[in-house]
Motif scaffolding. Structure first.
Motif, PDB file in Angstrom:
ATOM      1  N   SER A  31       0.824  -1.203   0.000  1.00  0.00           N
ATOM      2  CA  SER A  31       0.000   0.000   0.000  1.00  0.00           C
ATOM      3  C   SER A  31       0.862   1.259   0.000  1.00  0.00           C
ATOM      4  O   SER A  31       0.592   2.213  -0.738  1.00  0.00           O
ATOM      5  N   ILE A  71      -5.051   0.492  -1.313  1.00  0.00           N
ATOM      6  CA  ILE A  71      -5.456  -0.232  -0.107  1.00  0.00           C
ATOM      7  C   ILE A  71      -5.893  -1.645  -0.470  1.00  0.00           C
ATOM      8  O   ILE A  71      -5.478  -2.632   0.163  1.00  0.00           O
ATOM      9  N   ALA A 193      -8.673   6.067   7.638  1.00  0.00           N
ATOM     10  CA  ALA A 193      -7.601   5.059   7.578  1.00  0.00           C
ATOM     11  C   ALA A 193      -7.133   4.680   8.979  1.00  0.00           C
ATOM     12  O   ALA A 193      -6.904   3.498   9.270  1.00  0.00           O
ATOM     13  N   SER A 225      -2.564  -2.515   5.374  1.00  0.00           N
ATOM     14  CA  SER A 225      -2.808  -1.726   4.174  1.00  0.00           C
ATOM     15  C   SER A 225      -3.305  -0.326   4.528  1.00  0.00           C
ATOM     16  O   SER A 225      -2.920   0.661   3.882  1.00  0.00           O
ATOM     17  N   ALA A 226      -4.154  -0.233   5.543  1.00  0.00           N
ATOM     18  CA  ALA A 226      -4.634   1.084   5.984  1.00  0.00           C
ATOM     19  C   ALA A 226      -3.484   1.938   6.516  1.00  0.00           C
ATOM     20  O   ALA A 226      -3.413   3.147   6.239  1.00  0.00           O
ATOM     21  N   PHE A 229      -1.281   3.192   3.630  1.00  0.00           N
ATOM     22  CA  PHE A 229      -1.923   4.324   2.963  1.00  0.00           C
ATOM     23  C   PHE A 229      -1.869   5.567   3.838  1.00  0.00           C
ATOM     24  O   PHE A 229      -1.721   6.697   3.338  1.00  0.00           O
ATOM     25  N   GLY A 245     -12.033   3.437  -1.339  1.00  0.00           N
ATOM     26  CA  GLY A 245     -11.244   3.059  -0.170  1.00  0.00           C
ATOM     27  C   GLY A 245     -12.092   2.865   1.060  1.00  0.00           C
ATOM     28  O   GLY A 245     -11.925   1.902   1.815  1.00  0.00           O
TER      29      GLY A 245
END
Length: 342
Positions: A31, A71, A193, A225-226, A229, A245
């Motif tokens: 990500s 993401i 996020a 992944s969050a 990002f 997202g």
């Protein structure tokens, strides 16, 4: 990944958390690396958020959307790498997980198109509800994304309320609420996020603790992944996740909460999602209540969200997100305590 390297990684990590941590780190890296490329693509295709479109926007300059593409890619790559090692002699991708990833991918694309063409709220609601119904038809003994029963609070052990035919609409509604509320809190740099990372980390711990390692791995991939990002989305943001997202994070978190957390402790099954999704759910309740009291349609966008309220009190964007991070972390800690005590 060589067997020697994998063995070395396993030896270095705590047992039970090895696969989730590796999945989280892979998702974070993917990500993190892909987001700048997605940013360039969004600018090239015109998927940019205009701060002058309405007065709810708090940015001063246009920001590219489509962060959800990075993401989603981080989650998928992490699971493709880790799950074959975690389940070498059994079902690697059960039907519910395949369906979850396919539908989430569809939601990312729908969200990307919404960022360009601005679909009406009714169209988005119908698509999310259809996704919530469709996911329930894929499952086996490994798992199914469906709320078949609910534990009755303060009752004896093993006391359930069987839902019967009501399971499908109730599950679809639950998935819709969580997915949509994740979208509505995405109004300040890093908020959605960060909340998703906190929630996913909590669901990872619940999954591992309750003997559902696959749920723990998927949750860890979402958290990683969050966070990857978030490196580009934290204030001052260089990109926002966009509708896609928010949809992929909300939908996948809601799905694994059903497969994992809602089946962990029957007596508190109603309480767990209220706690782990406490901030976005309370925000939605707070906004809808204020709109009803003021005589406005509940779907009308405005500046009544929690983050708008905190910003109106004089807090900066960073102070606002950290107040809400702390609230989310506190509620998730309570959820972990409740699950651990059962």
């Amino acid at each position: 990944m060589s067997s020697h390297l994998w063995a070395a990684i396993q030896d270095a990590l705590p047992k039970g958390l090895r696969y989730p941590i590796v999945a989280g780190l892979i998702a974070l890296a993917i990500s993190w690396i892909l987001t700048p490329h997605v940013r360039n693509l969004a600018i090239q295709k015109g998927a940019v958020d205009d701060p002058n479109r309405d007065d709810r926007r708090i940015h001063k300059e246009p920001l590219p959307r489509w962060g959800g593409l990075a993401i989603y890619a981080g989650i998928v790559v992490a699971l493709l790498v880790v799950l074959p090692f975690a389940y070498p002699k059994t079902e690697i991708f059960p039907p519910y997980l395949i369906a979850m990833l396919v539908i989430a991918g569809g939601l990312v694309l729908i969200g990307a198109l919404d960022d360009l063409y601005q679909y009406k709220a009714k169209v988005q609601a119908i698509l999310l509800l259809l996704a919530g119904v469709a996911i329930q038809f894929f499952g086996n003994s490994t798992g199914r994304v469906q709320i078949n029963s609910l534990g009755i609070p303060f009752s004896g052990p093993g006391t359930y309320l069987l839902l019967g035919a009501a399971a499908i609409p109730l599950t679809a509604f639950y998935l819709f609420v969580v997915t949509k509320t994740m979208d509505t809190i995405d109004g300040v740099d890093g908020l959605a996020a960060g909340i998703a990372a906190i929630t996913a980390s909590t669901l990872m711990i619940i999954g591992v603790y309750s003997g559902q390692p696959r749920v723990g791995i998927v949750a860890a991939a979402i958290a990683g992944s969050a966070i990857g990002f978030l490196k580009h989305n934290y204030n001052p943001a260089k990109i926002i996740m966009g509708t896609g997202g928010a949809y992929v994070l909300g939908f996948m978190l809601a799905c694994i909460s059903i497969v994992g957390a809602l089946k962990t402790a029957a007596a508190v099954s109603l309480l767990i999602p209220v706690l782990v999704f406490g901030v976005p759910i309370f925000d939605a309740f707070f906004v809808i209540t204020r709109r009803i009291l003021s005589g406005q349609p509940i779907t009308q966008a405005d500046k009544r969200h929690l983050h708008h309220t905190l910003l109106g009190k004089g807090l900066s964007q960073r102070q606002t997100v950290w107040v809400l991070y702390l609230a989310a972390a506190t509620l998730c800690a309570v959820a972990l305590f409740v699950v651990r005590s059962k």
